[in-house]
Motif scaffolding. Structure first.
Motif, PDB file in Angstrom:
ATOM      1  N   ILE A  57       0.835  -1.201   0.000  1.00 51.28           N
ATOM      2  CA  ILE A  57       0.000   0.000   0.000  1.00 51.28           C
ATOM      3  C   ILE A  57       0.870   1.252   0.000  1.00 51.28           C
ATOM      4  N   PHE A  58       2.011   1.179   0.637  1.00 53.63           N
ATOM      5  CA  PHE A  58       2.892   2.339   0.747  1.00 53.63           C
ATOM      6  C   PHE A  58       3.911   2.418  -0.389  1.00 53.63           C
ATOM      7  N   SER A  59       3.763   1.551  -1.368  1.00 54.18           N
ATOM      8  CA  SER A  59       4.662   1.567  -2.525  1.00 54.18           C
ATOM      9  C   SER A  59       3.865   1.983  -3.757  1.00 54.18           C
ATOM     10  N   PRO A  60       3.969   3.260  -4.159  1.00 55.10           N
ATOM     11  CA  PRO A  60       3.186   3.722  -5.307  1.00 55.10           C
ATOM     12  C   PRO A  60       3.424   2.902  -6.576  1.00 55.10           C
ATOM     13  N   SER A  61       4.632   2.404  -6.751  1.00 54.54           N
ATOM     14  CA  SER A  61       4.912   1.646  -7.971  1.00 54.54           C
ATOM     15  C   SER A  61       4.228   0.277  -7.952  1.00 54.54           C
ATOM     16  N   ARG A  62       3.893  -0.234  -6.761  1.00 52.88           N
ATOM     17  CA  ARG A  62       3.207  -1.527  -6.672  1.00 52.88           C
ATOM     18  C   ARG A  62       1.719  -1.346  -6.405  1.00 52.88           C
ATOM     19  N   HIS A  63       1.369  -0.420  -5.537  1.00 50.98           N
ATOM     20  CA  HIS A  63      -0.027  -0.262  -5.125  1.00 50.98           C
ATOM     21  C   HIS A  63      -0.935   0.093  -6.293  1.00 50.98           C
ATOM     22  N   PHE A  64      -0.478   0.917  -7.198  1.00 54.76           N
ATOM     23  CA  PHE A  64      -1.315   1.351  -8.314  1.00 54.76           C
ATOM     24  C   PHE A  64      -1.058   0.546  -9.587  1.00 54.76           C
ATOM     25  N   ASN A  65      -0.329  -0.523  -9.467  1.00 52.18           N
ATOM     26  CA  ASN A  65      -0.011  -1.371 -10.610  1.00 52.18           C
ATOM     27  C   ASN A  65      -1.034  -2.509 -10.668  1.00 52.18           C
ATOM     28  N   GLU A  66      -1.917  -2.478 -11.668  1.00 48.95           N
ATOM     29  CA  GLU A  66      -2.979  -3.485 -11.759  1.00 48.95           C
ATOM     30  C   GLU A  66      -2.438  -4.904 -11.953  1.00 48.95           C
ATOM     31  N   ALA A  67      -1.320  -5.041 -12.635  1.00 48.16           N
ATOM     32  CA  ALA A  67      -0.732  -6.377 -12.817  1.00 48.16           C
ATOM     33  C   ALA A  67      -0.342  -6.965 -11.466  1.00 48.16           C
ATOM     34  N   VAL A  68       0.222  -6.143 -10.603  1.00 49.03           N
ATOM     35  CA  VAL A  68       0.586  -6.598  -9.257  1.00 49.03           C
ATOM     36  C   VAL A  68      -0.683  -6.934  -8.473  1.00 49.03           C
ATOM     37  N   GLY A  69      -1.701  -6.077  -8.602  1.00 49.78           N
ATOM     38  CA  GLY A  69      -2.972  -6.326  -7.928  1.00 49.78           C
ATOM     39  C   GLY A  69      -3.609  -7.624  -8.377  1.00 49.78           C
ATOM     40  N   ASP A  70      -3.600  -7.868  -9.680  1.00 49.29           N
ATOM     41  CA  ASP A  70      -4.161  -9.117 -10.212  1.00 49.29           C
ATOM     42  C   ASP A  70      -3.411 -10.324  -9.679  1.00 49.29           C
ATOM     43  N   ARG A  71      -2.084 -10.221  -9.640  1.00 50.22           N
ATOM     44  CA  ARG A  71      -1.260 -11.316  -9.128  1.00 50.22           C
ATOM     45  C   ARG A  71      -1.556 -11.563  -7.636  1.00 50.22           C
ATOM     46  N   ASP A  72      -1.717 -10.482  -6.862  1.00 48.78           N
ATOM     47  CA  ASP A  72      -2.040 -10.622  -5.441  1.00 48.78           C
ATOM     48  C   ASP A  72      -3.403 -11.264  -5.239  1.00 48.78           C
ATOM     49  N   ARG A  73      -4.391 -10.844  -6.034  1.00 47.22           N
ATOM     50  CA  ARG A  73      -5.731 -11.429  -5.914  1.00 47.22           C
ATOM     51  C   ARG A  73      -5.715 -12.905  -6.278  1.00 47.22           C
ATOM     52  N   LEU A  74      -4.960 -13.255  -7.310  1.00 53.95           N
ATOM     53  CA  LEU A  74      -4.854 -14.663  -7.701  1.00 53.95           C
ATOM     54  C   LEU A  74      -4.216 -15.477  -6.578  1.00 53.95           C
ATOM     55  N   GLU A  75      -3.151 -14.945  -5.985  1.00 53.61           N
ATOM     56  CA  GLU A  75      -2.510 -15.661  -4.884  1.00 53.61           C
ATOM     57  C   GLU A  75      -3.448 -15.770  -3.684  1.00 53.61           C
ATOM     58  N   ASP A  76      -4.205 -14.702  -3.387  1.00 51.75           N
ATOM     59  CA  ASP A  76      -5.201 -14.763  -2.309  1.00 51.75           C
ATOM     60  C   ASP A  76      -6.185 -15.898  -2.554  1.00 51.75           C
ATOM     61  N   ASN A  77      -6.719 -15.951  -3.771  1.00 55.94           N
ATOM     62  CA  ASN A  77      -7.688 -16.992  -4.111  1.00 55.94           C
ATOM     63  C   ASN A  77      -7.085 -18.382  -3.970  1.00 55.94           C
ATOM     64  N   GLU A  78      -5.863 -18.557  -4.444  1.00 62.45           N
ATOM     65  CA  GLU A  78      -5.222 -19.865  -4.369  1.00 62.45           C
ATOM     66  C   GLU A  78      -4.980 -20.285  -2.919  1.00 62.45           C
ATOM     67  N   LEU A  79      -4.540 -19.345  -2.087  1.00 59.28           N
ATOM     68  CA  LEU A  79      -4.303 -19.666  -0.681  1.00 59.28           C
ATOM     69  C   LEU A  79      -5.611 -19.993   0.038  1.00 59.28           C
ATOM     70  N   MET A  80      -6.663 -19.235  -0.241  1.00 56.90           N
ATOM     71  CA  MET A  80      -7.963 -19.498   0.400  1.00 56.90           C
ATOM     72  C   MET A  80      -8.529 -20.835  -0.072  1.00 56.90           C
ATOM     73  N   PHE A  81      -8.391 -21.114  -1.368  1.00 59.41           N
ATOM     74  CA  PHE A  81      -8.850 -22.394  -1.881  1.00 59.41           C
ATOM     75  C   PHE A  81      -8.128 -23.531  -1.168  1.00 59.41           C
ATOM     76  N   GLU A  82      -6.806 -23.413  -1.035  1.00 60.12           N
ATOM     77  CA  GLU A  82      -6.021 -24.455  -0.372  1.00 60.12           C
ATOM     78  C   GLU A  82      -6.427 -24.599   1.099  1.00 60.12           C
ATOM     79  N   LEU A  83      -6.666 -23.483   1.776  1.00 58.72           N
ATOM     80  CA  LEU A  83      -7.079 -23.526   3.177  1.00 58.72           C
ATOM     81  C   LEU A  83      -8.403 -24.266   3.339  1.00 58.72           C
ATOM     82  N   TYR A  84      -9.408 -23.852   2.588  1.00 54.73           N
ATOM     83  CA  TYR A  84     -10.710 -24.507   2.717  1.00 54.73           C
ATOM     84  C   TYR A  84     -10.669 -25.948   2.240  1.00 54.73           C
ATOM     85  N   ARG A  85      -9.862 -26.229   1.221  1.00 52.73           N
ATOM     86  CA  ARG A  85      -9.717 -27.612   0.759  1.00 52.73           C
ATOM     87  C   ARG A  85      -9.137 -28.482   1.867  1.00 52.73           C
ATOM     88  N   MET A  86      -8.093 -27.975   2.527  1.00 54.81           N
ATOM     89  CA  MET A  86      -7.484 -28.741   3.623  1.00 54.81           C
ATOM     90  C   MET A  86      -8.456 -28.923   4.779  1.00 54.81           C
TER      91      MET A  86
END
Length: 113
Positions: A57-86
């Motif tokens: 959030i405090f890194s303007p080059s990352r916070h406003f970068n949609e590619a980084v945001g998309d990658r973070d959301r994908l990783e969030d989804n994968e981690l949550m999927f793995e958690l609930y699967r386990m």
């Protein structure tokens, strides 16, 4: 074969060997020490990912970068999927029924694709 014990898991990362407070929702699982360690490791990964997202959030080059945001959301989804699967795989019959009624896994799976 290693014996299994009942634990109570919150999605915040608590894994307790005793019946929890009735005011907080927990999933009941039946695990051996290796499975418990794997679940603890997954919670560590989730917490580390969330901490990194907070720092971004405090890194303007990352916070406003949609590619980084998309990658973070994908990783969030994968981690949550793995958690609930386990939790589902290790869960007692009551936990499995509850997750099936919540329809969590199909929704997470769909968001993963």
């Amino acid at each position: 074969m290693e014996s299994r014990a009942i634990y109570y898991v919150s999605t915040k990362g608590e894994i307790l060997p005793v019946s929890p407070d009735d005011n907080i929702h927990y999933f009941e699982i039946l695990v051996n020490s290796k499975e418990k360690h794997e679940l603890e490791h997954l919670f560590t990964r989730i917490h580390e990912h969330n901490k990194q997202e907070g720092l971004d959030i405090f890194s303007p080059s990352r916070h406003f970068n949609e590619a980084v945001g998309d990658r973070d959301r994908l990783e969030d989804n994968e981690l949550m999927f793995e958690l609930y699967r386990m939790i589902y795989l290790l869960g007692t019959a009551e936990t499995k029924k509850e997750l099936e009624e919540m329809n969590v896994l199909p929704n997470l799976y769909e968001s993963k694709s």
